[in-house]
Design an enzyme around this catalytic site. Structure first.
Site, short mmCIF file in Angstrom:
data_model
loop_
_atom_site.label_atom_id
_atom_site.label_comp_id
_atom_site.label_asym_id
_atom_site.label_seq_id
_atom_site.Cartn_x
_atom_site.Cartn_y
_atom_site.Cartn_z
N ASP A 126 0.58 6.91 11.81
CA ASP A 126 -0.28 6.59 11.53
C ASP A 126 -0.54 8.29 11.04
O ASP A 126 -0.30 8.96 11.12
CB ASP A 126 -0.66 5.35 11.19
CG ASP A 126 -2.39 5.76 12.58
OD1 ASP A 126 -1.67 6.55 13.19
OD2 ASP A 126 -3.45 5.64 12.13
N LYS B 206 5.89 2.44 9.00
CA LYS B 206 4.88 2.13 9.98
C LYS B 206 4.31 0.59 9.78
O LYS B 206 3.29 0.48 10.43
CB LYS B 206 3.03 3.51 9.50
CG LYS B 206 1.91 3.29 9.87
CD LYS B 206 1.35 2.76 8.25
CE LYS B 206 0.15 2.30 9.00
NZ LYS B 206 -0.54 0.93 8.28
#
Length: 212
Positions: free
Chosen positions: A139, A121
Site C-alpha cells: 500500500d 493490495k
DNA sequence: CTCCCGATAT
DNA sequence: ATATCAGGAG
C-alpha cells in the site's frame, strides 16, 4: 540498499516492536473484511471503522448487497472517499460471489484478483489478515517505507511486492506488512516522520533523519 | 496515464 | 490551500 544481513536485522527489530501486529480494521467475517478493505483505499482505518458498524448491520451478506443494489448500499458508505466506485465494487463483487462462488469469498490470490474491486493490495491484505498467509501487500505505507528505509527499489507496487516477498525471510513474512504499516502510520509518516520517537532509529538507513 | 473524491492534518 | 490516507478500473 540494505544487505541481506541488514534486512534480517531490520526484520528482527521490527518484529520486536510489533511481535503480533494486528489489522486495525474492524471485521468479523470474510465478507465484512473484504468490504472494509475495499473501503480502506486512500482512506484511514479510523474513517472506515466509523461507517462499518452500520454497513455490516445493513449489508450482512453478499445476498443482501445484491438485493439492496447500488442505491441501497451507497448511503452506508457515503462519508468515505470514492464512495461511488466503492459502492459499485461491493455490489458487483457480491453478484459475482453469488453467481460463481456459492456466495463465499475465495481464498486464493489468483482468483481474488479477478473479482470486481479487488486488486493485488486488497487480495494480499485479505489473505494475510484473514488466513495469516505470507503475502506482503504494498500500500502507500509499505511502498514509501520500502524506499525510504532502503529495503528495496521498484517503480510500481507490484514490483516492490515481488522483491519484498523474495528478500524478507519466511520467519518474518506473515507479520511484516502489518508491522510496517503500523510503523508508517504512527512513526515513519509521509510528512514529518517522528524520528525522535522511532524505536528503529539506530538501525535506520534513511537519507534524511531528524536528530534524536 | 486519468478518474474517482470525503475527512483530517498541517 | 494542499497533502495524505492499507487503490482499482478503464
Amino acid at each position: 540498499m540494505l544487505s541481506k544481513a541488514e534486512i534480517e536485522q531490520f526484520c528482527e527489530a521490527l518484529h520486536e516492536v510489533h511481535p503480533d501486529p494486528k489489522c486495525e480494521l474492524i471485521w468479523h467475517t470474510p465478507w465484512e473484511l473484504i468490504m472494509a478493505i475495499i473501503l480502506s483505499a486512500q482512506s484511514t482505518d479510523k474513517n472506515v471503522n466509523r461507517v462499518t458498524p452500520e454497513l455490516f448491520k445493513g449489508v450482512p451478506t453478499p445476498k443482501k448487497a445484491v438485493e439492496l443494489g447500488e442505491d441501497g448500499v451507497r448511503p452506508f458508505v457515503k462519508s468515505v472517499n470514492y464512495f461511488n466506485n466503492k459502492t459499485r465494487s461491493i455490489v458487483a463483487l457480491a453478484q459475482k460471489l453469488l453467481d460463481e462462488y456459492n456466495g463465499e469469498m475465495p481464498t486464493d490470490f489468483d482468483t481474488l484478483v479477478t473479482l470486481p474491486g479487488i486488486g493485488r493490495k486488497t487480495a494480499s491484505v485479505f489473505l494475510n489478515v484473514a488466513y495469516h498467509k505470507p503475502y506482503i501487500g504494498v500500500d502507500t505505507h509499505v511502498f514509501r517505507l520500502a524506499h525510504r528505509l532502503k529495503l528495496c527499489t521498484g517503480k510500481t507496487p507490484a514490483e516492490v511486492q515481488e522483491k519484498l516477498e523474495k528478500i524478507i525471510p519466511e520467519k518474518y513474512k506473515t507479520g511484516f506488512a502489518l508491522a510496517l504499516v503500523l510503523l508508517g502510520r504512527y512513526i515513519c509518516q509521509a510528512r514529518k516522520p517522528k524520528c525522535g520517537e522511532c524505536p528503529l532509529y539506530t538501525i535506520c538507513q534513511a537519507d534524511e533523519k531528524e536528530k534524536k
